[in-house]
Design a protein around this motif. Structure first.
Motif, short mmCIF file in Angstrom:
data_model
loop_
_atom_site.label_atom_id
_atom_site.label_comp_id
_atom_site.label_asym_id
_atom_site.label_seq_id
_atom_site.Cartn_x
_atom_site.Cartn_y
_atom_site.Cartn_z
N ALA A 1 9.74 -0.77 -10.90
CA ALA A 1 9.00 0.18 -10.06
C ALA A 1 9.26 1.58 -10.59
O ALA A 1 10.41 1.95 -10.85
N ASN B 1 2.33 10.48 -6.71
CA ASN B 1 1.35 9.41 -6.88
C ASN B 1 1.92 8.16 -6.22
O ASN B 1 3.14 8.05 -6.04
N ALA C 1 3.56 4.58 -5.96
CA ALA C 1 4.53 3.91 -6.85
C ALA C 1 3.81 2.91 -7.74
O ALA C 1 2.87 2.24 -7.32
N GLU C 2 4.26 2.84 -8.99
CA GLU C 2 3.75 1.83 -9.92
C GLU C 2 4.73 0.65 -9.87
O GLU C 2 5.92 0.83 -10.11
N ILE C 3 4.21 -0.54 -9.57
CA ILE C 3 5.07 -1.71 -9.43
C ILE C 3 4.57 -2.80 -10.37
O ILE C 3 3.38 -3.12 -10.40
N TYR C 4 5.49 -3.32 -11.18
CA TYR C 4 5.16 -4.36 -12.15
C TYR C 4 6.03 -5.58 -11.87
O TYR C 4 7.26 -5.48 -11.85
#
Length: 95
Positions: A7, A85, A87-90
């Motif tokens: 994340a 922005n 959260a970017e979660i992979y």
């Protein structure tokens, strides 16, 4: 099968300490969870507003249970206002 999660969160400049406080609480509590194999929080050396989680979960069920914990619910409620922005979660598997 283990679940690997990364994340990436970018704080608003004025919210770094508020965000870090919430994230530190998550680390403290999450590491006690049975399904948690790894839960690391990192802060970028180049940009102090960037935080990165590296997580390993024993199972999808364990990750789902984690997401229902009160400290995660607090994160979901409070953190969007602190971020530049979403959260970017992979989610990934080991290959």
């Amino acid at each position: 099968m283990s679940i690997y999660l990364t994340a990436i969160l970018k704080s608003k400049k004025e919210s770094i300490q508020d965000l870090k406080s919430i994230l530190d609480n998550m680390v403290l509590n999450t590491r006690k969870e049975e399904a948690c194999e790894k839960y690391e929080l990192q802060q970028s050396l180049d940009d102090e507003t960037v935080f990165i989680f590296h997580e390993i979960w024993k199972s999808k069920e364990g990750l789902d249970a984690h997401n229902q914990q009160p400290y995660i619910q607090e994160f979901v409620e409070k953190v969007p206002d602190l971020l530049e922005n979403p959260a970017e979660i992979y989610l990934a598997k080991l290959v």
